[in-house]
Design a protein around this motif. Sequence first.
Motif, PDB file in Angstrom:
ATOM      1  N   UNK A  83      29.229  58.097  37.361  1.00  0.00           N
ATOM      2  CA  UNK A  83      29.124  58.520  38.755  1.00  0.00           C
ATOM      3  C   UNK A  83      29.541  57.423  39.726  1.00  0.00           C
ATOM      4  N   UNK A  84      29.282  56.169  39.381  1.00  0.00           N
ATOM      5  CA  UNK A  84      29.597  55.030  40.245  1.00  0.00           C
ATOM      6  C   UNK A  84      30.304  53.958  39.426  1.00  0.00           C
ATOM      7  N   UNK A  85      31.604  54.134  39.187  1.00  0.00           N
ATOM      8  CA  UNK A  85      32.315  53.155  38.351  1.00  0.00           C
ATOM      9  C   UNK A  85      32.222  51.744  38.931  1.00  0.00           C
ATOM     10  N   UNK A  86      32.165  50.770  38.046  1.00  0.00           N
ATOM     11  CA  UNK A  86      32.098  49.373  38.443  1.00  0.00           C
ATOM     12  C   UNK A  86      33.488  48.941  38.902  1.00  0.00           C
ATOM     13  N   UNK A  87      33.555  48.262  40.051  1.00  0.00           N
ATOM     14  CA  UNK A  87      34.848  47.797  40.565  1.00  0.00           C
ATOM     15  C   UNK A  87      35.360  46.644  39.711  1.00  0.00           C
ATOM     16  N   UNK A  88      36.641  46.339  39.848  1.00  0.00           N
ATOM     17  CA  UNK A  88      37.247  45.243  39.095  1.00  0.00           C
ATOM     18  C   UNK A  88      36.555  43.922  39.413  1.00  0.00           C
ATOM     19  N   UNK A  89      36.208  43.698  40.690  1.00  0.00           N
ATOM     20  CA  UNK A  89      35.537  42.462  41.082  1.00  0.00           C
ATOM     21  C   UNK A  89      34.168  42.354  40.418  1.00  0.00           C
ATOM     22  N   UNK A  90      33.428  43.464  40.382  1.00  0.00           N
ATOM     23  CA  UNK A  90      32.114  43.459  39.742  1.00  0.00           C
ATOM     24  C   UNK A  90      32.239  43.216  38.247  1.00  0.00           C
ATOM     25  N   UNK A  91      33.263  43.803  37.606  1.00  0.00           N
ATOM     26  CA  UNK A  91      33.474  43.600  36.172  1.00  0.00           C
ATOM     27  C   UNK A  91      33.694  42.119  35.887  1.00  0.00           C
ATOM     28  N   UNK A  92      34.521  41.474  36.725  1.00  0.00           N
ATOM     29  CA  UNK A  92      34.797  40.053  36.527  1.00  0.00           C
ATOM     30  C   UNK A  92      33.521  39.241  36.666  1.00  0.00           C
ATOM     31  N   UNK A  93      32.705  39.588  37.657  1.00  0.00           N
ATOM     32  CA  UNK A  93      31.447  38.873  37.873  1.00  0.00           C
ATOM     33  C   UNK A  93      30.520  39.052  36.671  1.00  0.00           C
ATOM     34  N   UNK A  94      30.436  40.259  36.146  1.00  0.00           N
ATOM     35  CA  UNK A  94      29.589  40.526  34.989  1.00  0.00           C
ATOM     36  C   UNK A  94      30.100  39.756  33.785  1.00  0.00           C
ATOM     37  N   UNK A  95      31.425  39.747  33.576  1.00  0.00           N
ATOM     38  CA  UNK A  95      32.015  39.012  32.460  1.00  0.00           C
ATOM     39  C   UNK A  95      31.695  37.528  32.555  1.00  0.00           C
TER      40      UNK A  95
END
Length: 143
Positions: free
Chosen positions: A120-132
Amino acid sequence: MDDFERRIGHLIRTARISKGMNQSELARMLGLSFQQLQKYEVGRNRITCGRLWRISQALGVPVSYFFEDLAADQEGHDTLSALEETPPPKKVVNLARKLWEIEDPRIRRQMIMLIEALHENPVSTEEKTEIDLLGPGVAQASS
């Protein structure tokens, strides 16, 4: 053959794999060679209505399963393109099995809720990088 035969074939393959059957097993149940079943699954050969009925019975799905999205097709949606963008059925089935193998029902439910939330709320590319960059230990601690 046209997109309709390919779509029906894709649905046969998806249902077969979700039942844990290989082509030889289903073909044997139908009195076909696995090569003939393979031709149906890739949309190379047309399937008669009687054969489709027998396939639905062997797979344990209603024959309507093969026609559920036709209304969307008539409205201009490209169902075949959507099917080709979906993950391979074997990966989906394996993932579903792994999910149901989680013994603790609370954790299993939380995983399902996580998947639904991400859908429902896909993670943005910036958030993915932060999580990684945070790594698994930090990501767990921040939850």
